[in-house]
Design a protein around this motif. Structure first.
Motif, PDB file in Angstrom:
ATOM      1  N   PRO A   1      13.875  11.005  -9.549  1.00  0.00           N
ATOM      2  CA  PRO A   1      13.321  10.325 -10.732  1.00  0.00           C
ATOM      3  C   PRO A   1      12.820   8.913 -10.469  1.00  0.00           C
ATOM      4  O   PRO A   1      11.954   8.419 -11.195  1.00  0.00           O
ATOM      5  CB  PRO A   1      14.493  10.328 -11.712  1.00  0.00           C
ATOM      6  CG  PRO A   1      15.330  11.494 -11.305  1.00  0.00           C
ATOM      7  CD  PRO A   1      15.220  11.555  -9.811  1.00  0.00           C
ATOM      8  N   ARG A   2      13.346   8.244  -9.452  1.00  0.00           N
ATOM      9  CA  ARG A   2      12.874   6.881  -9.159  1.00  0.00           C
ATOM     10  C   ARG A   2      11.391   6.863  -8.788  1.00  0.00           C
ATOM     11  O   ARG A   2      10.750   5.807  -8.892  1.00  0.00           O
ATOM     12  CB  ARG A   2      13.691   6.271  -8.018  1.00  0.00           C
ATOM     13  CG  ARG A   2      15.107   5.845  -8.408  1.00  0.00           C
ATOM     14  CD  ARG A   2      15.819   5.220  -7.221  1.00  0.00           C
ATOM     15  NE  ARG A   2      17.172   4.787  -7.555  1.00  0.00           N
ATOM     16  CZ  ARG A   2      18.034   4.273  -6.677  1.00  0.00           C
ATOM     17  NH1 ARG A   2      17.663   4.131  -5.400  1.00  0.00           N
ATOM     18  NH2 ARG A   2      19.236   3.912  -7.043  1.00  0.00           N
ATOM     19  N   ILE A   3      10.858   7.982  -8.330  1.00  0.00           N
ATOM     20  CA  ILE A   3       9.437   8.019  -7.970  1.00  0.00           C
ATOM     21  C   ILE A   3       8.580   7.637  -9.169  1.00  0.00           C
ATOM     22  O   ILE A   3       7.576   6.925  -9.023  1.00  0.00           O
ATOM     23  CB  ILE A   3       9.054   9.406  -7.412  1.00  0.00           C
ATOM     24  CG1 ILE A   3       9.645   9.570  -6.006  1.00  0.00           C
ATOM     25  CG2 ILE A   3       7.538   9.592  -7.385  1.00  0.00           C
ATOM     26  CD1 ILE A   3       9.347  10.903  -5.355  1.00  0.00           C
ATOM     27  N   GLU A   4       8.980   8.056 -10.355  1.00  0.00           N
ATOM     28  CA  GLU A   4       8.255   7.653 -11.560  1.00  0.00           C
ATOM     29  C   GLU A   4       8.775   6.330 -12.105  1.00  0.00           C
ATOM     30  O   GLU A   4       8.007   5.417 -12.402  1.00  0.00           O
ATOM     31  CB  GLU A   4       8.365   8.726 -12.642  1.00  0.00           C
ATOM     32  CG  GLU A   4       7.614   8.349 -13.918  1.00  0.00           C
ATOM     33  CD  GLU A   4       7.558   9.473 -14.925  1.00  0.00           C
ATOM     34  OE1 GLU A   4       6.776   9.352 -15.887  1.00  0.00           O
ATOM     35  OE2 GLU A   4       8.286  10.467 -14.760  1.00  0.00           O
ATOM     36  N   ARG A   5      10.088   6.209 -12.203  1.00  0.00           N
ATOM     37  CA  ARG A   5      10.673   5.053 -12.879  1.00  0.00           C
ATOM     38  C   ARG A   5      10.413   3.747 -12.138  1.00  0.00           C
ATOM     39  O   ARG A   5      10.167   2.705 -12.762  1.00  0.00           O
ATOM     40  CB  ARG A   5      12.184   5.285 -13.026  1.00  0.00           C
ATOM     41  CG  ARG A   5      12.887   4.264 -13.898  1.00  0.00           C
ATOM     42  CD  ARG A   5      14.316   4.684 -14.217  1.00  0.00           C
ATOM     43  NE  ARG A   5      15.155   4.771 -13.034  1.00  0.00           N
ATOM     44  CZ  ARG A   5      15.702   5.893 -12.573  1.00  0.00           C
ATOM     45  NH1 ARG A   5      15.471   7.054 -13.183  1.00  0.00           N
ATOM     46  NH2 ARG A   5      16.465   5.884 -11.496  1.00  0.00           N
ATOM     47  N   GLU A   6      10.469   3.783 -10.805  1.00  0.00           N
ATOM     48  CA  GLU A   6      10.344   2.544 -10.041  1.00  0.00           C
ATOM     49  C   GLU A   6       9.033   2.432  -9.258  1.00  0.00           C
ATOM     50  O   GLU A   6       8.626   1.320  -8.908  1.00  0.00           O
ATOM     51  CB  GLU A   6      11.532   2.401  -9.086  1.00  0.00           C
ATOM     52  CG  GLU A   6      12.868   2.307  -9.821  1.00  0.00           C
ATOM     53  CD  GLU A   6      14.023   1.992  -8.883  1.00  0.00           C
ATOM     54  OE1 GLU A   6      13.773   1.491  -7.766  1.00  0.00           O
ATOM     55  OE2 GLU A   6      15.177   2.253  -9.277  1.00  0.00           O
ATOM     56  N   PHE A   7       8.375   3.575  -9.000  1.00  0.00           N
ATOM     57  CA  PHE A   7       7.181   3.534  -8.152  1.00  0.00           C
ATOM     58  C   PHE A   7       5.952   4.125  -8.838  1.00  0.00           C
ATOM     59  O   PHE A   7       4.907   4.276  -8.210  1.00  0.00           O
ATOM     60  CB  PHE A   7       7.455   4.239  -6.820  1.00  0.00           C
ATOM     61  CG  PHE A   7       8.649   3.658  -6.096  1.00  0.00           C
ATOM     62  CD1 PHE A   7       8.574   2.420  -5.486  1.00  0.00           C
ATOM     63  CD2 PHE A   7       9.865   4.333  -6.075  1.00  0.00           C
ATOM     64  CE1 PHE A   7       9.673   1.872  -4.841  1.00  0.00           C
ATOM     65  CE2 PHE A   7      10.972   3.795  -5.435  1.00  0.00           C
ATOM     66  CZ  PHE A   7      10.880   2.557  -4.826  1.00  0.00           C
ATOM     67  N   GLY A   8       6.077   4.432 -10.125  1.00  0.00           N
ATOM     68  CA  GLY A   8       4.933   4.820 -10.930  1.00  0.00           C
ATOM     69  C   GLY A   8       4.183   6.053 -10.456  1.00  0.00           C
ATOM     70  O   GLY A   8       3.002   6.214 -10.757  1.00  0.00           O
ATOM     71  N   CYS A   9       4.865   6.919  -9.702  1.00  0.00           N
ATOM     72  CA  CYS A   9       4.230   8.134  -9.159  1.00  0.00           C
ATOM     73  C   CYS A   9       2.983   7.816  -8.335  1.00  0.00           C
ATOM     74  O   CYS A   9       2.061   8.631  -8.232  1.00  0.00           O
ATOM     75  CB  CYS A   9       3.887   9.126 -10.280  1.00  0.00           C
ATOM     76  SG  CYS A   9       5.327   9.840 -11.097  1.00  0.00           S
ATOM     77  N   ASP A  10       2.966   6.635  -7.739  1.00  0.00           N
ATOM     78  CA  ASP A  10       1.812   6.146  -6.997  1.00  0.00           C
ATOM     79  C   ASP A  10       2.117   6.167  -5.498  1.00  0.00           C
ATOM     80  O   ASP A  10       3.008   5.439  -5.032  1.00  0.00           O
ATOM     81  CB  ASP A  10       1.495   4.720  -7.441  1.00  0.00           C
ATOM     82  CG  ASP A  10       0.285   4.131  -6.741  1.00  0.00           C
ATOM     83  OD1 ASP A  10      -0.284   4.784  -5.842  1.00  0.00           O
ATOM     84  OD2 ASP A  10      -0.101   3.003  -7.100  1.00  0.00           O
ATOM     85  N   PRO A  11       1.402   6.972  -4.706  1.00  0.00           N
ATOM     86  CA  PRO A  11       1.674   7.012  -3.266  1.00  0.00           C
ATOM     87  C   PRO A  11       1.593   5.647  -2.594  1.00  0.00           C
ATOM     88  O   PRO A  11       2.346   5.382  -1.643  1.00  0.00           O
ATOM     89  CB  PRO A  11       0.583   7.946  -2.731  1.00  0.00           C
ATOM     90  CG  PRO A  11       0.215   8.810  -3.888  1.00  0.00           C
ATOM     91  CD  PRO A  11       0.349   7.920  -5.107  1.00  0.00           C
ATOM     92  N   ALA A  12       0.722   4.775  -3.061  1.00  0.00           N
ATOM     93  CA  ALA A  12       0.561   3.459  -2.440  1.00  0.00           C
ATOM     94  C   ALA A  12       1.794   2.577  -2.627  1.00  0.00           C
ATOM     95  O   ALA A  12       1.998   1.623  -1.863  1.00  0.00           O
ATOM     96  CB  ALA A  12      -0.668   2.763  -3.012  1.00  0.00           C
ATOM     97  N   ARG A  13       2.605   2.882  -3.646  1.00  0.00           N
ATOM     98  CA  ARG A  13       3.809   2.089  -3.910  1.00  0.00           C
ATOM     99  C   ARG A  13       5.071   2.692  -3.294  1.00  0.00           C
ATOM    100  O   ARG A  13       6.124   2.048  -3.283  1.00  0.00           O
ATOM    101  CB  ARG A  13       4.000   1.925  -5.422  1.00  0.00           C
ATOM    102  CG  ARG A  13       2.903   1.120  -6.092  1.00  0.00           C
ATOM    103  CD  ARG A  13       3.018   1.164  -7.602  1.00  0.00           C
ATOM    104  NE  ARG A  13       4.314   0.664  -8.088  1.00  0.00           N
ATOM    105  CZ  ARG A  13       4.717   0.735  -9.352  1.00  0.00           C
ATOM    106  NH1 ARG A  13       3.914   1.270 -10.268  1.00  0.00           N
ATOM    107  NH2 ARG A  13       5.895   0.266  -9.704  1.00  0.00           N
ATOM    108  N   MET A  14       4.954   3.914  -2.792  1.00  0.00           N
ATOM    109  CA  MET A  14       6.130   4.579  -2.222  1.00  0.00           C
ATOM    110  C   MET A  14       6.590   3.886  -0.939  1.00  0.00           C
ATOM    111  O   MET A  14       5.767   3.541  -0.082  1.00  0.00           O
ATOM    112  CB  MET A  14       5.803   6.036  -1.928  1.00  0.00           C
ATOM    113  CG  MET A  14       5.742   6.916  -3.164  1.00  0.00           C
ATOM    114  SD  MET A  14       7.387   7.240  -3.838  1.00  0.00           S
ATOM    115  CE  MET A  14       8.038   8.360  -2.605  1.00  0.00           C
TER     116      MET A  14
END
Length: 289
Positions: A201-214
């Protein structure tokens, strides 16, 4: 690099003591015995699994942890008890003489578990813990090969095998079928499919489902596994995991692996694990283990 994975998955807890388990039934099959077991991943949490014991173990005593795809029946599919015949890989390996363990992932098959109520930041990390305990259990069984244990999986199991090997050095080799693509190539860069409660869930909550922010991508996972051998099945028509992204990852990491220790097949099919590719995968394991 592990710290980057843990930013998304949550921390890997320390694993202590021997893994307790109990038998819950046994079935004779041609060529092997299929035993239902429950193993204690953490206090009070028992994971159902099939243990497949070959009648004629391979010379050198090889073992495999077989992880299932996203399917309601969980461990029953790799054990050959339903689902797609191309995904009965636990049964196939047992018939080749491997000692095999096939567990349920949280909330599949017979296993009900709320990872978040247990303090995990992701179901992915709970899966890693369960699978690491399964490897420890395999290594402790009579006649088992503690340094010859492979992780094998398709789709959900394909990436879980990679994640496990990144965290668990006891995994000696990996077969990942239809298990990954680079995050930027996944569904056009939309990572919502990775961000629900069954994953991270952190992929959405903390990284906005954005590959560039992963903080990590799959080339980081492979570098954590290297130089241990990895076999990849990446079909041309896989609608889940874009083949071009698989090739990008493999090109980025091929220098990290000794010659012959990173292999890939690119069959002309959909999200599947065809017989001819499985045969190459099993021969790869028999060679590298």
């Amino acid at each position: 690099r592990l710290a980057a994975l843990e930013r998304v998955m949550g921390p890997m807890p320390a694993l202590r003591g021997p893994v307790r388990w109990e038998a819950a039934g046994e079935h004779r099959e041609p060529g092997y015995t299929r035993r239902k077991i429950l193993f204690e991943s953490e206090p009070g949490d028992f994971v159902p699994a099939w243990l497949l014991i070959p009648d004629r173990p391979r010379r050198g005593r090889l073992a495999a942890l077989c992880l299932h795809q996203t399917t309601r029946i969980g461990k029953d599919e790799p054990a050959g008890l339903g689902g797609k015949p191309n995904l009965h890989y636990a049964r196939e390996l047992a018939l080749r003489g491997f000692l095999v363990l096939a567990p349920d992932y949280p909330n599949f098959g017979e296993y009900r578990c709320d990872p978040y109520a247990r303090g995990y930041a992701s179901a992915t990390m709970k899966g890693i813990v369960n699978h690491a305990q399964a490897v420890r259990l395999l290594a402790s069984l009579p006649g088992a090969p503690p340094r010859r244990i492979a992780a094998v999986g398709h789709s959900l199991g394909g990436h879980n095998a990679l994640f496990l090997a990144a965290f668990e050095p006891r995994v000696a080799a990996v077969v990942s079928s239809c298990g990954f693509t680079s995050f930027r190539r996944y569904m056009g860069g939309d990572l919502r499919g990775w961000s629900h409660a069954g994953y991270m869930p952190r992929i959405e909550r903390e990284f906005g489902c954005d590959p560039a922010r992963m903080p990590f991508d799959f080339h980081d996972v492979f570098r954590l596994i290297a130089p241990r051998p990895v076999f990849v099945n990446a079909p041309a028509g896989d609608g889940n995991f874009d083949q071009a992204g698989v090739r990008e990852v493999l090109d980025a990491v091929k220098g990290e692996f000794p010659r012959g220790k990173l292999a890939a097949e690119f069959p002309d099919c959909g999200h599947d694990f065809p017989a001819e590719v499985r045969e190459k995968a099993w021969r790869f394991l028999e060679r590298v283990l």
